[in-house]
Design an enzyme around this catalytic site. Structure first.
Site, short mmCIF file in Angstrom:
data_model
loop_
_atom_site.label_atom_id
_atom_site.label_comp_id
_atom_site.label_asym_id
_atom_site.label_seq_id
_atom_site.Cartn_x
_atom_site.Cartn_y
_atom_site.Cartn_z
N SER A 19 -31.22 -134.14 -32.73
CA SER A 19 -31.74 -132.88 -33.26
C SER A 19 -30.95 -132.54 -34.52
O SER A 19 -30.23 -131.56 -34.59
CB SER A 19 -31.62 -131.77 -32.23
OG SER A 19 -30.27 -131.50 -31.92
N HIS A 61 -33.24 -133.76 -26.29
CA HIS A 61 -32.36 -134.68 -25.56
C HIS A 61 -32.90 -135.08 -24.20
O HIS A 61 -32.23 -135.76 -23.44
CB HIS A 61 -30.97 -134.04 -25.38
CG HIS A 61 -30.26 -133.81 -26.67
ND1 HIS A 61 -29.13 -133.04 -26.77
CD2 HIS A 61 -30.52 -134.26 -27.93
CE1 HIS A 61 -28.72 -133.01 -28.04
NE2 HIS A 61 -29.55 -133.73 -28.75
N GLN A 78 -32.08 -126.78 -25.45
CA GLN A 78 -31.53 -128.14 -25.44
C GLN A 78 -30.32 -128.31 -24.51
O GLN A 78 -30.17 -129.33 -23.86
CB GLN A 78 -31.12 -128.49 -26.87
CG GLN A 78 -30.52 -129.85 -27.08
CD GLN A 78 -30.23 -130.10 -28.56
OE1 GLN A 78 -31.14 -130.40 -29.32
NE2 GLN A 78 -28.98 -129.96 -28.97
N GLU A 79 -29.42 -127.30 -24.48
CA GLU A 79 -28.16 -127.49 -23.74
C GLU A 79 -27.78 -126.26 -22.92
O GLU A 79 -27.81 -125.14 -23.44
CB GLU A 79 -27.02 -127.80 -24.73
CG GLU A 79 -27.29 -129.04 -25.56
CD GLU A 79 -26.25 -129.27 -26.66
OE1 GLU A 79 -25.13 -128.74 -26.56
OE2 GLU A 79 -26.61 -129.96 -27.62
N GLU A 104 -27.01 -136.49 -23.10
CA GLU A 104 -25.59 -136.14 -23.04
C GLU A 104 -25.04 -136.16 -21.63
O GLU A 104 -23.97 -135.60 -21.36
CB GLU A 104 -25.36 -134.78 -23.72
CG GLU A 104 -25.79 -134.81 -25.18
CD GLU A 104 -25.42 -133.55 -25.94
OE1 GLU A 104 -24.98 -132.58 -25.32
OE2 GLU A 104 -25.58 -133.57 -27.17
N ASP A 109 -27.07 -123.96 -26.03
CA ASP A 109 -27.53 -124.35 -27.36
C ASP A 109 -29.04 -124.47 -27.28
O ASP A 109 -29.56 -125.53 -26.95
CB ASP A 109 -26.91 -125.69 -27.79
CG ASP A 109 -27.42 -126.12 -29.17
OD1 ASP A 109 -28.17 -125.34 -29.81
OD2 ASP A 109 -27.07 -127.24 -29.60
N GLU A 136 -25.73 -120.98 -29.36
CA GLU A 136 -25.71 -121.82 -30.59
C GLU A 136 -27.14 -121.98 -31.09
O GLU A 136 -28.05 -122.22 -30.29
CB GLU A 136 -25.09 -123.17 -30.22
CG GLU A 136 -25.06 -124.18 -31.36
CD GLU A 136 -24.52 -125.52 -30.87
OE1 GLU A 136 -23.63 -125.55 -29.99
OE2 GLU A 136 -25.01 -126.56 -31.36
N ASP A 141 -25.03 -124.30 -35.96
CA ASP A 141 -24.93 -125.77 -36.00
C ASP A 141 -25.83 -126.27 -37.13
O ASP A 141 -25.35 -126.51 -38.24
CB ASP A 141 -25.32 -126.33 -34.62
CG ASP A 141 -25.45 -127.85 -34.61
OD1 ASP A 141 -25.01 -128.49 -35.58
OD2 ASP A 141 -25.99 -128.41 -33.63
N LYS A 149 -19.04 -130.78 -36.64
CA LYS A 149 -19.39 -132.17 -36.35
C LYS A 149 -19.06 -133.00 -37.60
O LYS A 149 -19.75 -132.86 -38.62
CB LYS A 149 -20.88 -132.30 -36.08
CG LYS A 149 -21.40 -131.62 -34.80
CD LYS A 149 -22.93 -131.57 -34.86
CE LYS A 149 -23.56 -131.28 -33.51
NZ LYS A 149 -25.02 -131.04 -33.65
N HIS A 167 -19.28 -133.22 -30.30
CA HIS A 167 -19.80 -134.60 -30.32
C HIS A 167 -21.23 -134.59 -30.88
O HIS A 167 -21.74 -133.53 -31.25
CB HIS A 167 -19.80 -135.15 -28.90
CG HIS A 167 -20.78 -134.43 -28.01
ND1 HIS A 167 -21.37 -134.99 -26.91
CD2 HIS A 167 -21.31 -133.15 -28.09
CE1 HIS A 167 -22.19 -134.11 -26.34
NE2 HIS A 167 -22.17 -133.00 -27.03
N ARG A 168 -21.90 -135.75 -30.90
CA ARG A 168 -23.33 -135.84 -31.17
C ARG A 168 -24.04 -136.35 -29.91
O ARG A 168 -23.40 -136.88 -29.01
CB ARG A 168 -23.63 -136.81 -32.34
CG ARG A 168 -23.01 -136.45 -33.67
CD ARG A 168 -23.26 -135.03 -34.12
NE ARG A 168 -24.66 -134.65 -34.22
CZ ARG A 168 -25.32 -134.44 -35.34
NH1 ARG A 168 -24.70 -134.60 -36.51
NH2 ARG A 168 -26.59 -134.03 -35.34
N SER A 169 -25.35 -136.22 -29.89
CA SER A 169 -26.07 -136.70 -28.70
C SER A 169 -26.01 -138.23 -28.60
O SER A 169 -26.04 -138.78 -27.50
CB SER A 169 -27.50 -136.20 -28.71
OG SER A 169 -28.14 -136.48 -29.94
#
Ligand SMILES: C=C(OP(=O)(O)O)C(=O)O
Ligand SMILES: [Mg+2]
Length: 458
Positions: free
Chosen positions: A67, A181, A189-190, A231, A269, A311, A338, A363, A391-393
């Site tokens: 993303s 993801h 997403q998170e 993730e 997020d 986020e 982000d 990031k 981190h990144r996915s």
């Protein structure tokens, strides 16, 4: 091709340059080699090794987002710039044929000098030519080379060059995945759990793992699946963010912890680019929400759950939405940019000036060099904003971000679930650092909610 795209007013006085102390020891590089490896999604990525004059070798590898923000530095893939999952042979070749000759054969006295040379060699605003994937891997390996030359661990070197007080961060474990993801219908997403009240890093990581397993039991019982997102969080067919939040609260309790802003808190997020429809409208669980309605929706989540951080609550270009949310809840919760900031000091500075948010996600591969990453953290800090290292996915087993978060003392990290090697290697590195440095404080850098403290010019 994306431009870095910053068009706002840039005021150098509002940007932070990290301090690069000249007393760190110089680095001499003989050559740089590179190869294509696989990331955690099975897509090719760049791994580099700096062969140092004293015989030491230091390596690093590049992560990749799914993303990704429109204003990120651009990775080089063999079918053109931007994320596609294709091979990275051209980026690898660029490291060996272009970057290696420039870095070899001279003494580098500061990382900034080396990073500036990488940017100059690339020659584009957003690293399109050599690729941010190639450049960030070289820059991270170079940071390791400087730490080696100074004979200190990487986190100590990073603290030294940035004049930061080291701190062990609150880990934010992403245990339920949706959006870009996962294949489920969940728009957000998170969904992360953050043991803010843990006594130390070891207790925080243990809590994360216990809650993750308690959640696994609930997910299996209710959805008859334990399928994972990118993730490492579970990705069942959850219909709404409320259902996800409810599950998290239950899992925290099942594991014997207390859900709460001072115990085990929740962070989300939404990654709102992913469910932005058009003209300030967002689609969640089948309903189209305007900006005011989306703000009300977040307020409801804040009122009903121990939610400490949101986020990308609005899309990267929806500045009107960001401002509405900041005005409504910026004094009581953390609002993290982000895709909005892409770790760019200029965009972070602009966000502080315009009151878009009170925190920035960090990031390294979004901005392309370690020096610029440190500048982004310094800028946020100067302007009274929090930073969360991320981190990144798509990840590798490179644990650089663990040293980065301790060395800069930002107090918060997200590295996915407390499971899967490419995620836990970061958490395990934090445990190692704690074991070697028992006096380091654990926890958030400042109070968990605050607004920018610096009076900005209109
Ligand atoms: C980690 C994230 O995802 P990605 O790496 O796919 O951008 C994120 O959006 O914060
Ligand atoms: Mg994000």
């Amino acid at each position: 091709m994306h431009e870095h795209g910053y068009t706002g007013h840039i005021d150098a006085a509002h940007q932070g340059h990290y301090i690069s102390h000249p007393e760190t020891h110089p680095v001499a590089i003989e050559r740089v080699t590179a190869r294509q490896i696989l990331d955690s999604r099975g897509y090719p990525t760049v791994s580099v090794t700096l062969h140092l004059h004293d015989g030491m070798q230091v390596s690093a590898s590049a992560p990749a987002g799914a993303s990704t923000g429109a204003y990120e530095a651009v990775e080089l893939r063999d079918d053109g710039p931007s994320y596609s999952g294709r091979s990275v042979h051209r980026a690898v070749a660029g490291v060996e044929t272009e970057i290696s000759p420039v870095l070899a054969g001279r003494h580098w006295t500061t990382l900034r000098e080396l990073d500036d040379a990488l940017r100059a060699l690339d020659g584009t605003e957003n690293l399109t030519r050599l690729g941010a994937n190639a450049v960030v891997a070289v820059s991270i390996a170079a940071a390791r080379a400087f730490a080696h030359a100074s004979e200190v661990p990487l986190h100590v070197w990073l603290a030294r060059v940035t004049d930061s007080a080291q701190r062990l961060p609150v880990p934010h474990f992403n245990v339920l995945n949706g959006g870009a993801h996962a294949a489920n219908p969940l728009e957000f997403q998170e969904f992360m759990i953050a043991p803010v009240g843990a006594a130390d890093e070891a207790a925080a990581v243990e809590a994360g793992a216990e809650i993750y397993h308690a959640l696994a039991a609930r997910v299996k019982a209710r959805f008859h699946t334990a399928g994972l997102g990118d993730e490492g969080g579970f990705a069942p067919d959850i219909a709404s963010p409320e259902e996800a939040m409810e599950l998290l609260v239950q899992a925290i309790q099942d594991a014997g912890y207390t859900p709460g802003l001072n115990d085990v808190a929740i962070a989300i997020d939404p990654a709102a680019n992913g469910f932005y429809e058009r003209e300030g409208k967002y689609k969640i669980a089948g309903k189209l929400l305007g900006r005011d309605q989306l703000v009300d929706y977040y307020i409801k989540l804040l009122d009903e759950y121990p939610l400490r951080s949101i986020e990308d609550g609005f899309a990267e270009d929806d500045h009107a939405g960001w401002k509405l949310l900041y005005d409504a809840v910026g004094d009581r919760t953390q609002l993290v940019g982000d895709d909005l900031y892409v770790t760019d000091p200029r965009r972070i500075s602009d966000g502080a000036r315009n009151h878009y948010s009170n925190a920035a996600l960090i990031k390294p591969n979004q901005i392309g060099t370690v020096s610029s990453t440190l500048d982004a953290i310094a800028t946020a800090r100067r302007l009274g904003m929090q930073s969360m290292v991320s981190h990144r996915s798509g990840e590798t087993t490179d644990a650089f971000i663990a040293d980065l978060v301790v060395g800069t003392g930002t107090g918060q990290i997200k590295s996915g679930a407390p499971a899967r090697g490419e995620r836990v290697v970061k958490y395990n590195r934090l445990l190692d650092i704690e074991l070697d440095n028992k006096s380091l404080p654990y926890g958030l850098e400042l109070a968990p909610t605050h607004a920018p403290e610096v009076a900005l010019e209109p």
